[in-house]
Design an enzyme around this catalytic site. Structure first.
Site, PDB file in Angstrom:
ATOM      1  N   ASP A   1       0.836  -1.202   0.000  1.00 17.49           N
ATOM      2  CA  ASP A   1       0.000   0.000   0.000  1.00 17.49           C
ATOM      3  C   ASP A   1       0.875   1.258   0.000  1.00 17.49           C
ATOM      4  O   ASP A   1       2.087   1.202  -0.236  1.00 17.49           O
ATOM      5  CB  ASP A   1      -0.962  -0.029   1.193  1.00 17.49           C
ATOM      6  N   ASP A   2       0.244   2.387   0.244  1.00 16.36           N
ATOM      7  CA  ASP A   2       0.871   3.710   0.196  1.00 16.36           C
ATOM      8  C   ASP A   2       2.169   3.741   1.002  1.00 16.36           C
ATOM      9  O   ASP A   2       2.250   3.192   2.094  1.00 16.36           O
ATOM     10  CB  ASP A   2      -0.139   4.720   0.755  1.00 16.36           C
TER      11      ASP A   2
ATOM     12  N   LYS B   1      -4.918  -1.792  -6.614  1.00 15.16           N
ATOM     13  CA  LYS B   1      -5.809  -0.981  -5.775  1.00 15.16           C
ATOM     14  C   LYS B   1      -5.675   0.472  -6.222  1.00 15.16           C
ATOM     15  O   LYS B   1      -4.600   1.071  -6.106  1.00 15.16           O
ATOM     16  CB  LYS B   1      -5.449  -1.122  -4.304  1.00 15.16           C
TER      17      LYS B   1
ATOM     18  N   ASP C   1      -6.857   4.258  -5.670  1.00 14.89           N
ATOM     19  CA  ASP C   1      -7.407   5.023  -4.554  1.00 14.89           C
ATOM     20  C   ASP C   1      -7.642   6.489  -4.939  1.00 14.89           C
ATOM     21  O   ASP C   1      -7.111   6.979  -5.929  1.00 14.89           O
ATOM     22  CB  ASP C   1      -6.446   4.942  -3.370  1.00 14.89           C
TER      23      ASP C   1
ATOM     24  N   CYS D   1     -11.338   2.496  -5.007  1.00 14.82           N
ATOM     25  CA  CYS D   1     -11.423   2.997  -3.636  1.00 14.82           C
ATOM     26  C   CYS D   1     -11.514   4.513  -3.693  1.00 14.82           C
ATOM     27  O   CYS D   1     -10.895   5.149  -4.545  1.00 14.82           O
ATOM     28  CB  CYS D   1     -10.194   2.562  -2.839  1.00 14.82           C
TER      29      CYS D   1
ATOM     30  N   ARG E   1     -14.237  -0.739  -2.669  1.00 17.37           N
ATOM     31  CA  ARG E   1     -14.425  -0.376  -1.262  1.00 17.37           C
ATOM     32  C   ARG E   1     -15.792   0.250  -1.113  1.00 17.37           C
ATOM     33  O   ARG E   1     -16.159   1.141  -1.872  1.00 17.37           O
ATOM     34  CB  ARG E   1     -13.346   0.606  -0.841  1.00 17.37           C
TER      35      ARG E   1
ATOM     36  N   ASP F   1     -12.313   3.905   5.899  1.00 13.97           N
ATOM     37  CA  ASP F   1     -11.236   3.087   6.452  1.00 13.97           C
ATOM     38  C   ASP F   1     -11.628   2.519   7.815  1.00 13.97           C
ATOM     39  O   ASP F   1     -12.235   3.209   8.649  1.00 13.97           O
ATOM     40  CB  ASP F   1      -9.979   3.920   6.647  1.00 13.97           C
TER      41      ASP F   1
END
Length: 628
Positions: free
Chosen positions: A272-273, A387, A389, A431, A446, A450
């Site tokens: 992820d990020d 993913k 976002d 997302c 999503r 979160d």
């Protein structure tokens, strides 16, 4: 028939002289097209009975000699409810993180976001400033359901196509729904014809959740939803490491997951990020990841997993190579001529300017960049799980490269460019995304905010990120699973250390995720998990797969979609008949109970499983629920 519910259609536009105009059209009868013309601008509409309701299809044409700008197409739907009747409506949120739930009609003319920061409104509303006629407090995004006391039938209205515009539905009074396709003042040149996204209207004596599933089923069919991907089980770096993730930490978890495969049977490892060299430069890494993305993906695949990666493809920061080299790829503020701010995060940039800026997929050069970038990430680097976002940024207001495209069209073009580059076999997870424009492009979505390693406040109006608000969203949007995509309820956290979640709260998170049938990803430092955590994971994974396998035929439904109480729940009936699985959650801070007769589970014994203690007991009249 629901054709009688549509009372009129109105096209709003700006003529060649810059004057606002309105062109009204009475509701057509089924099987016959109606039309109206004014100053060379024409609107036509027809009704079709299909998918258990009525579909309204409208189109606009410019038959004149001058270009006009289209503001909106408005559909007035009569509910049949008395103007003074108490009524509630389902207020559906704009994007992945936006709240959804039941609200009283005419309860308030104001909403907390009316005075919120611009970026908050860009995040959670299809319009940063609502026109006075369509106040945020009374407006739902994409679809709504209206119910009134002592009236058996509920009324559903929603757009089942979303390829060409963002859309809202306003319920200021019980007797009327104003459904609106937002056309963003786009230019309609002479001789050009434009279809309006179709509106679906239905009336039925059903639960609100089943009505919502009816809308999702119709929408998924209309937009060719991608719903056939296999059940997803994986690991994500975010909820333990956040931005502090390093290559060494990721490699340690890859090795642990390989060694613990029998305890934690997973398919995907998703970075992820925190890896990127700059926000907007997704194929290069920062100093924490010295070996680069291609070698990381190779190590994940060598361990027997699919490699996944996070990006925010419609955002960039000022210190990114992309923003330095391509100022013309951004949505521009109509008045200042500066790139539009669509996010703020000090962790994303080393520059003094901590804002993230919205990129413009209406620009063909940027779309070509997206295709090349995601072809590189998938086909060259080896990432098969993507993913995506903060996708709302592509729909931010402002001046675009192509003035003939709405914000909804711009967002969808960007998503389609990513799909074209990644290929049909890649699993794409959306997302932070306005939901309608992604249907038929993404495989997963999503459907809530979160989760967090803490429970959060259940007080009315609280809006900080927290697990309890994520649980509310999982329940409210459960009906979308396997109809629009695979629902992503966000990550399960199993760790008992380095968390503020209690055992009951971790069990509540696990129960809600698995009862939804949606994707199942964990997000812990694997060194913190023991055999007991593995045992719980395997147990909940088995339940989740059972519910998921049933969901294509029988939707997972909220026990009461319109509820505002502390007891929430999900239920999925066995599509082959005989039995059901229900999940009950006490989101409140006090002990509560529920009568089993209210669940309407049918005849036979009822067994209750408490995941916090892994204990199964037979229950009779009442189920007792401790806080959280």
């Amino acid at each position: 028939m629901t054709e009688t519910l549509l009372s009129r259609i109105e096209l709003r536009y700006i003529d060649a002289a810059g004057q606002p105009r309105a062109l009204a059209l009475d509701a057509p009868t089924a099987g016959r097209e109606s039309s109206a013309v004014r100053d060379g601008v024409a609107i036509s509409a027809r009704l079709e009975h299909a998918l258990g309701g009525t579909i309204v299809r409208a189109a606009v044409a410019n038959r004149g000699d001058d270009a006009v700008r289209l503001t909106s197409a408005l559909f007035e739907v009569a509910t049949g409810f008395a103007p003074t009747a108490p009524a509630r409506f389902f207020k559906h949120g704009y994007q992945s993180w936006s709240a959804s739930g039941g609200h009283d009609v005419s309860a308030s003319q104001t909403h907390p976001r009316d005075t919120a920061h611009f970026i908050t409104r860009v995040n959670h509303q299809s319009e940063t400033t609502r026109p006075p006629e369509f106040p945020e407090a009374q407006t739902s995004e994409l679809f709504t359901i209206v119910e009134s006391n002592n009236v058996a039938e509920l009324i559903l209205a929603g757009f089942i196509g979303a390829a060409t515009s963002l859309s809202t539905l306003t319920i200021a009074r019980p007797e009327k729904i104003l459904a609106r396709a937002i056309l963003d003042d786009v230019t309609l040149a002479p001789g050009v014809h434009r279809e309006v996204d179709p509106l679906f209207i239905a009336a039925a004596d059903e639960s609100p959740a089943r009505m919502a599933a009816r809308w999702a089923d119709a929408t998924g069919r209309w937009m060719n939803a991608r719903v056939s991907a296999p059940f997803q089980r994986g690991w994500c770096s975010w909820y333990h490491y956040f931005h502090a993730i390093t290559e060494d930490a990721l490699r340690a978890n890859i090795k642990s997951l390989e060694a613990m495969r029998s305890e934690f049977p997973l398919d995907v490892i998703q970075l992820d990020d925190g890896f990127q060299s700059a926000l907007g430069d997704w194929d290069t890494t920062n100093v924490k990841f010295p070996r680069g993305l291609k070698k990381i993906a190779a190590e994940i695949r060598a361990a027997g997993f699919q490699a996944g990666i996070w990006t925010a493809p419609f955002l960039a920061a000022r210190d990114s190579r992309l923003m330095i080299d391509h100022q013309d790829w951004f949505i521009m503020h109509a008045e200042t001529g500066e790139p539009v701010r669509a996010g703020h995060n000090p962790n994303w940039t080393a520059s003094d300017d901590k804002f993230a800026y919205a990129l413009d997929p209406s620009n063909p050069a940027f779309r070509a960049h997206l295709r090349n970038l995601f072809a590189k990430l998938t086909r060259d680097f080896g990432y098969s799980y993507l993913k995506l976002d903060f996708l709302y940024a592509a729909a931010a207001p402002g001046r675009r490269h192509d003035p003939s495209l709405t914000r909804g069209e711009t967002l969808r073009l960007g998503l389609e460019a990513i799909r074209a580059g990644a290929g049909d076999d890649a699993f794409i997870l959306g997302c932070g995304c306005p939901l309608g424009q992604a249907i038929g492009v993404v495989d997963g979505m999503r459907i809530g905010p979160d989760v967090s390693p803490f429970w959060g406040s259940t007080a009315s109006g609280a809006g900080d990120p927290s697990t309890v608000y994520a649980l509310d969203a999982i329940i409210a949007r459960s009906f979308m699973h396997r109809r629009l995509w695979l629902n992503d309820p966000d990550c399960l956290m199993l760790r008992a250390r380095k968390t503020r979640l209690t055992a009951d709260e971790r069990a509540a998170l696990a129960a809600t995720i698995v009862a939804s049938g949606g994707m199942l990803l964990i997000s812990d430092d694997m060194s913190l998990l023991d055999a007991e955590a593995g045992k719980l994971f395997r147990a909940v994974a088995q339940i989740a797969e059972e519910i998921d396998s049933n969901a294509a035929r029988e939707p997972v439904l909220a026990l009461d979609l319109m509820t505002t109480g502390d007891i929430r729940g999900l239920i999925t009936e066995n599509a082959d008949g005989g039995g059901a699985i229900a999940m009950l959650l006490n989101r409140g801070d006090s002990r509560a109970s529920m009568q089993t007769s209210d669940l309407k589970l049918g005849a036979g014994a009822i067994a209750a499983l408490d995941l916090a203690v892994e204990e199964k007991t037979q229950v009779f009249d009442t189920i007792d629920l401790p806080p959280h």
